[in-house]
Scaffold this motif. Sequence first.
Motif, PDB file in Angstrom:
ATOM      1  N   SER A 117       0.838  -1.202   0.000  1.00 20.20           N
ATOM      2  CA  SER A 117       0.000   0.000   0.000  1.00 20.20           C
ATOM      3  C   SER A 117       0.870   1.247   0.000  1.00 20.20           C
ATOM      4  O   SER A 117       0.620   2.191  -0.755  1.00 20.20           O
ATOM      5  N   ALA A 118       1.888   1.248   0.835  1.00 18.47           N
ATOM      6  CA  ALA A 118       2.785   2.397   0.896  1.00 18.47           C
ATOM      7  C   ALA A 118       3.541   2.567  -0.421  1.00 18.47           C
ATOM      8  O   ALA A 118       3.707   3.689  -0.906  1.00 18.47           O
ATOM      9  N   VAL A 119       3.980   1.462  -1.016  1.00 24.30           N
ATOM     10  CA  VAL A 119       4.679   1.529  -2.305  1.00 24.30           C
ATOM     11  C   VAL A 119       3.794   2.217  -3.340  1.00 24.30           C
ATOM     12  O   VAL A 119       4.236   3.114  -4.065  1.00 24.30           O
ATOM     13  N   LEU A 120       2.540   1.798  -3.414  1.00 25.11           N
ATOM     14  CA  LEU A 120       1.620   2.357  -4.409  1.00 25.11           C
ATOM     15  C   LEU A 120       1.429   3.860  -4.210  1.00 25.11           C
ATOM     16  O   LEU A 120       1.510   4.638  -5.157  1.00 25.11           O
ATOM     17  N   TRP A 121       1.205   4.277  -2.987  1.00 25.13           N
ATOM     18  CA  TRP A 121       0.972   5.700  -2.708  1.00 25.13           C
ATOM     19  C   TRP A 121       2.227   6.514  -2.989  1.00 25.13           C
ATOM     20  O   TRP A 121       2.144   7.598  -3.562  1.00 25.13           O
TER      21      TRP A 121
ATOM     22  N   TRP B 104       3.286   3.254 -13.044  1.00 24.00           N
ATOM     23  CA  TRP B 104       2.246   4.246 -12.756  1.00 24.00           C
ATOM     24  C   TRP B 104       2.256   5.375 -13.786  1.00 24.00           C
ATOM     25  O   TRP B 104       1.230   5.876 -14.193  1.00 24.00           O
ATOM     26  N   GLU B 105       3.456   5.748 -14.221  1.00 22.66           N
ATOM     27  CA  GLU B 105       3.593   6.885 -15.117  1.00 22.66           C
ATOM     28  C   GLU B 105       3.299   6.545 -16.575  1.00 22.66           C
ATOM     29  O   GLU B 105       3.184   7.439 -17.397  1.00 22.66           O
ATOM     30  N   GLU B 106       3.210   5.263 -16.899  1.00 21.56           N
ATOM     31  CA  GLU B 106       2.909   4.877 -18.277  1.00 21.56           C
ATOM     32  C   GLU B 106       1.535   5.376 -18.679  1.00 21.56           C
ATOM     33  O   GLU B 106       0.588   5.337 -17.903  1.00 21.56           O
TER      34      GLU B 106
ATOM     35  N   ALA C 110      13.627   0.404  -4.318  1.00 15.97           N
ATOM     36  CA  ALA C 110      13.621  -0.101  -5.697  1.00 15.97           C
ATOM     37  C   ALA C 110      12.203  -0.448  -6.139  1.00 15.97           C
ATOM     38  O   ALA C 110      11.830  -0.206  -7.296  1.00 15.97           O
ATOM     39  N   GLU C 111      11.412  -1.003  -5.224  1.00 15.80           N
ATOM     40  CA  GLU C 111      10.026  -1.340  -5.568  1.00 15.80           C
ATOM     41  C   GLU C 111       9.213  -0.082  -5.846  1.00 15.80           C
ATOM     42  O   GLU C 111       8.397  -0.056  -6.764  1.00 15.80           O
ATOM     43  N   VAL C 112       9.445   0.971  -5.070  1.00 14.96           N
ATOM     44  CA  VAL C 112       8.736   2.232  -5.312  1.00 14.96           C
ATOM     45  C   VAL C 112       9.078   2.742  -6.709  1.00 14.96           C
ATOM     46  O   VAL C 112       8.187   3.132  -7.476  1.00 14.96           O
ATOM     47  N   GLU C 113      10.347   2.713  -7.064  1.00 16.76           N
ATOM     48  CA  GLU C 113      10.760   3.200  -8.383  1.00 16.76           C
ATOM     49  C   GLU C 113      10.203   2.318  -9.504  1.00 16.76           C
ATOM     50  O   GLU C 113       9.785   2.822 -10.544  1.00 16.76           O
ATOM     51  N   ARG C 114      10.181   1.020  -9.291  1.00 17.39           N
ATOM     52  CA  ARG C 114       9.652   0.096 -10.297  1.00 17.39           C
ATOM     53  C   ARG C 114       8.164   0.377 -10.543  1.00 17.39           C
ATOM     54  O   ARG C 114       7.718   0.464 -11.679  1.00 17.39           O
ATOM     55  N   ILE C 115       7.407   0.553  -9.474  1.00 19.25           N
ATOM     56  CA  ILE C 115       5.975   0.815  -9.616  1.00 19.25           C
ATOM     57  C   ILE C 115       5.745   2.230 -10.143  1.00 19.25           C
ATOM     58  O   ILE C 115       4.804   2.469 -10.902  1.00 19.25           O
ATOM     59  N   ARG C 116       6.602   3.170  -9.780  1.00 23.69           N
ATOM     60  CA  ARG C 116       6.469   4.532 -10.313  1.00 23.69           C
ATOM     61  C   ARG C 116       6.533   4.498 -11.841  1.00 23.69           C
ATOM     62  O   ARG C 116       5.765   5.177 -12.520  1.00 23.69           O
ATOM     63  N   GLY C 117       7.424   3.677 -12.386  1.00 19.52           N
ATOM     64  CA  GLY C 117       7.529   3.547 -13.832  1.00 19.52           C
ATOM     65  C   GLY C 117       6.239   3.029 -14.442  1.00 19.52           C
ATOM     66  O   GLY C 117       5.773   3.525 -15.465  1.00 19.52           O
TER      67      GLY C 117
ATOM     68  N   ALA D 290       4.670   5.712  -5.055  1.00 22.93           N
ATOM     69  CA  ALA D 290       4.909   5.675  -6.500  1.00 22.93           C
ATOM     70  C   ALA D 290       3.990   6.638  -7.244  1.00 22.93           C
ATOM     71  O   ALA D 290       4.351   7.179  -8.286  1.00 22.93           O
ATOM     72  N   ALA D 291       2.803   6.867  -6.675  1.00 17.57           N
ATOM     73  CA  ALA D 291       1.847   7.783  -7.293  1.00 17.57           C
ATOM     74  C   ALA D 291       2.161   9.240  -6.954  1.00 17.57           C
ATOM     75  O   ALA D 291       1.436  10.139  -7.362  1.00 17.57           O
ATOM     76  N   GLY D 292       3.231   9.462  -6.204  1.00 18.16           N
ATOM     77  CA  GLY D 292       3.640  10.824  -5.888  1.00 18.16           C
ATOM     78  C   GLY D 292       2.998  11.392  -4.634  1.00 18.16           C
ATOM     79  O   GLY D 292       3.105  12.589  -4.369  1.00 18.16           O
ATOM     80  N   LYS D 293       2.349  10.551  -3.856  1.00 17.98           N
ATOM     81  CA  LYS D 293       1.714  11.024  -2.623  1.00 17.98           C
ATOM     82  C   LYS D 293       2.764  11.201  -1.536  1.00 17.98           C
ATOM     83  O   LYS D 293       3.877  10.688  -1.613  1.00 17.98           O
ATOM     84  N   SER D 294       2.388  11.893  -0.494  1.00 16.11           N
ATOM     85  CA  SER D 294       3.321  12.182   0.596  1.00 16.11           C
ATOM     86  C   SER D 294       3.571  10.939   1.452  1.00 16.11           C
ATOM     87  O   SER D 294       2.808   9.976   1.435  1.00 16.11           O
TER      88      SER D 294
END
Length: 106
Positions: free
Chosen positions: A11-15, A56-58, A47-54, A17-21
């Motif tokens: 849950s924290a990774v997703l938030w 998320w940004e697609e 690394a997981e946050v960065e992977r999901i950020r990628g 990665a989505a740019g939330k605080s």
Amino acid sequence: MTATPARDKVSAVLWLAAGKSQRAAAEAAGVSPGTVAQWRRDPVFAAEVERIRGAWEEQPRDGRELLAQLDEVEKRLTPAAPARRVEKRAMRAIARGLRAAREAGR
């Protein structure tokens, strides 16, 4: 990393990665902001946050792909269960006990 369930970390990774605080990520995960700060210092979590950020940004976002990736994140963030080692030892002890009981009963 802490013993917090991997689902909370996902849950924290997703938030994050989505740019939330960090605070928003902590609320979503049900933990303190300090816990999220501690997780962010862990290289695996970061690394997981960065992977999901990628993912998320697609554009356009593929929700199924994002969910599949989050399932993989959960697997990677789930600590190896030391209980399995204990379970194997217990099974061996039970097997030895059963053999000893059989041999004693002969």
